[in-house]
Structures are given as C-alpha cells and as structure tokens.
Design a protein around this motif. Sequence first.
Motif, PDB file in Angstrom:
ATOM      1  N   HIS A 195     -12.856  10.800  -4.578  1.00  0.00           N
ATOM      2  CA  HIS A 195     -11.789  11.449  -5.105  1.00  0.00           C
ATOM      3  C   HIS A 195     -12.285  12.733  -5.766  1.00  0.00           C
TER       4      HIS A 195
ATOM      5  N   HIS B  10     -12.057  10.182   2.813  1.00  0.00           N
ATOM      6  CA  HIS B  10     -12.365   8.867   2.047  1.00  0.00           C
ATOM      7  C   HIS B  10     -12.416   7.777   3.294  1.00  0.00           C
TER       8      HIS B  10
ATOM      9  N   LEU C 203      -4.600   9.598  -3.414  1.00  0.00           N
ATOM     10  CA  LEU C 203      -5.555  10.563  -2.882  1.00  0.00           C
ATOM     11  C   LEU C 203      -5.035  11.345  -1.941  1.00  0.00           C
TER      12      LEU C 203
ATOM     13  N   THR D 143      -6.604  11.487 -10.304  1.00  0.00           N
ATOM     14  CA  THR D 143      -5.948  11.614  -8.941  1.00  0.00           C
ATOM     15  C   THR D 143      -4.284  11.870  -9.135  1.00  0.00           C
TER      16      THR D 143
ATOM     17  N   GLU E  64     -14.731   5.097  -3.918  1.00  0.00           N
ATOM     18  CA  GLU E  64     -13.494   5.832  -4.162  1.00  0.00           C
ATOM     19  C   GLU E  64     -13.532   6.873  -5.374  1.00  0.00           C
TER      20      GLU E  64
END
Length: 478
Positions: A173, A410, A423, A140, A169
């Motif tokens: 991502h 997220h 992110l 990311t 996560e």
Amino acid sequence: NEITVGELASRMKKSPAEIIKKLMLLGIMATVNETLDFDTASLMVEEFGGIVEKEIILTDEEILFDDFEDTAEQLKPRSPVVVVMGHVDHGKTSLLDAIRDTNVTEGEFGGITQHIGAHRVRVGEKKITFLDTPGHEAFTAMRARGALVTDIAILVVAADDGIMPQTIEAINHAKAAEVSIIVAINKIDKDGANPDKVKQELMEHGLVPEEWGGDTICVEVSAKKRQNIKELLEMVLLVAEMKELKANPDRKAKGTVIESQLDKGRGSVATVLVQNGTLHVGDYVVAGTASGRVRAMNNDKGKSVKKAGPSIPVEILGLSEVPEGGDEFYVVEDERKARSVVENRKFQEKKEKQKSATAISLDNLFEQIEAGKMKDLNIVVKADVQGSVEAVKQSLERISNDEVRVNVIHGAVGAINESDVMLASASNAIIVGFNVRPTNGASDAAEDAGVDLRMYRVIYDAIEDIEKAMKGMLEPTF
Ligand code: GDP
C-alpha cells in the motif's frame, strides 16, 4: 461555458423532459445530450424562476481560486507528515504512544496532546506531524478518495514475529502511494527478538536494509521500554530532508480533512491538515460539500490558534456540515463563492457517482488503452498458495507490451479482503483471484467502488483473458 441539457436539468432539479419541452416552446429542438450555451441555459433557468449565477456553470477549478504554481522563492521547507503501519499487535499504537510521551517528558510544548486525529512532535529544532490512526486501511481509504497527505510511512515489524500478511499489505500500500518507508523493528526487548531475521525477510519483499547496501532505513526500537524512539524520529527527519518537502505559506490554504464529527455543543468539528498556504480564523472554507467561515481553531495541544501553516493539523469550527475524512478543503474569497463551489461540488459528486462504474475493468481496458488513458495496468493478485502468487506475478508482468505495462502492485495468499479492494480502488487496479473467493465485505465494497474482481482456477486462463483484453479481443461476460 457550456452545459448539456441533462446537466442543466439535474442542477435545476427538473427532469430533462421539462427542459426539452420548454426549449421546444422557444423553437429549440434539443436532446438530453445537446450542449446549450450560457445564454440559452440562463434563459432556461429564468423561465423556471431561478436565478443565474455565472459561477454555477464554471468548473470547480475555475471557481476555486488563484490556482497558480508556487515559484521556487515562495516555497519554504515544511515538516513531514507520517503514518504508522504494520501487522496487528506488532506495536503501532504503542509506538505512537511512545512517540507522544517522549515529547511530553521533554516538556517542549508544555501541553498534553488532545485527540484531534493528528499531532506534532518536536525533535530538536524540527517538527514531525503524525497521523493518529495507524494502519494501511485508513491510509488507503483516504487515498481512494484522492487524498495524498502522507510523506513517510513507519512500518512497524515485531522482532519476535517477523513479516506477517498485513506487513506485506502495508509495504505494498505504501509503495503504491509512492511513500517512503522507514522500518521500526519493534519489541527488541523481548526474548526471541531476532532483528536480523526481520531484515532478511524485508529483503525478500524488496526492502534492502541500509547496512546491507540498500536504501531502507531500519531502526531497532522498543515501544514498551521507550528505547531508540528518538533515533527513529531523527531518521524520519533525515528521510524528510532528502525529500526536500516544501510548501508556500503565503497563499490561501488548501489541504485535507483528517477527521470530523458533529459535536453537541460546538456543531461541526473538523480536523484539517493544511498542505499548502496558511489557514486563518475568519477564512471562508469549502471542505467536501461543507462550507463556512472558520470561527475558531484549536491545535493538537488544545490551544486556540489564529493561523495554521503547511503540515499543521488544526481542528476548525464553523462549517455548515460535517465533511468526510479524505475530503479536500480550500479557502475561497467570500461566502458567495464558498456556496457556489459547494453547489458545484454536490453536482460533480452526483456525476462522479454515475461515473464510478467506469473504473478499470477487463471489459473496458482496450477502450481506455485506445483512448490513451492507460499506460499501466495495475493488478492485485490473491491466491490459495504462495506458489501461485509468484507464478501469476511473473507471467502477468511478462505480458507487458509497448503501450501498457502490467504491474502486480500486491500479491498475497488468502481471500480477497476489503483492504485489497481499497488498494485496487485507490490505484485503479483490477483484482485477480486464484482458487480464492472475496469475503462478503469485499464483494460489497468492490461493487460500490466499481472494482473488477476476476476469479480463476487456472493461471493460463487469467493470462489469456488479460492478453485478450489488452488487444480488445475479450468476449464480454454476462
Ligand atoms: P498494534 O495492534 O500494532 O497497534 O499493537 P499494540 O501497540 O496494541 O501492541 C500489541 C501488544 O504488543 C501490546 O500488548 C503491547 O503492550 C505489546 N508491545 C508493543 N510494543 C512492545 C515492545 O516494544 N516490547 C514488548 N515487549 N511488547 C510490546
């Protein structure tokens, strides 16, 4: 070909006042924001004893190169570029090692992998490029810099541990980057390994295993015992085939810097991944704000090579400076052009820095919607309990209207961390926290990247703020 007084001053390393004064002497009354045509700007440069290079006033794209679209006939299949992600200790590094080993024992390359930041493995007739730095943070971070290099993410989940916070996560991502996910259920050699439980948990996060009617491919592996590694690689190729990855090898190269360093003996050493075209020794390149002629190239087996085509990582020598990971690189016609591009880049970078405060925030949301720049409002949600995460997610997604769709990209339990900020920065998102705080690192990172962090105690307040912001009715906070 126009430039404002302010821009011109900045490029000439003069103060705007000096330029304005000079203009006045010539009978031109101008403010900092006034636009000057090329002739007037050139006159100014000459007045200060500078040399005018027409390119300097062009935009990056204009200087760059034949930025033509490739035709269908020019496009040839290219190998996939893969990254490995997952929770800490679930076996990302071991899996990369296992993959590398499988290849070496087959002796197909007749060489030991050198660490250049990425490597290629052969599976039958085909090849796969792996990025060596596992984890979604690195991934990311590159994306936040505008680099999109990965086609497929292998999500490693330990069969004895199941889905953990960093697994989630990683999933989010990868989804935010629109990268295909293949799941490697690892450590199946261990007592207590429960692949079915992992699959069950994957379903809860929107990844439905193929054998249960979904489209997520899961492969049960043991990185340690080197089990099913080949099958995993074959699945990577299968997914790659469906994506019909293509590039045009017959044009000037373009790609991304994977990593770089200053080597005592060799000077600036950068590993680049060619994404389109073919890179040759002797080419003039621009990478970020570094430029130079490619003096030599080494592949991932430490072998000196003369050229590198699409999806091939190579280490290049000959750049003036050390570029940064995530920087774009291009081949340009000659040295003069390379230097003009770099000048221009340095200038643009400065401008970007001044602009970074205009990342999306609740305060400028309405403006951006009005300007037609916002179709999706991306939000990262962090809360102290799972119940709040779910509740917020549902309420937020419900306030989408005709102009703007609200997406929670997220949502998780816990403090707002640096990975959340990255992110958000990469996805132009804002972060909403409930009864949680950002870590120190996250506050600093958010400040640097201009990411809007909003803390709330009550869900209703957050919904109300965002609804108001969407209608341009939010009272500014100071
Ligand atoms: P990473 O943090 O995701 O990179 O995980 P590592 O690759 O460092 O692995 C973490 C630990 O799990 C190490 O002690 C590995 O030896 C162990 N490990 C990794 N893969 C396997 C496996 O397939 N089976 C078993 N039993 N242990 C594994």
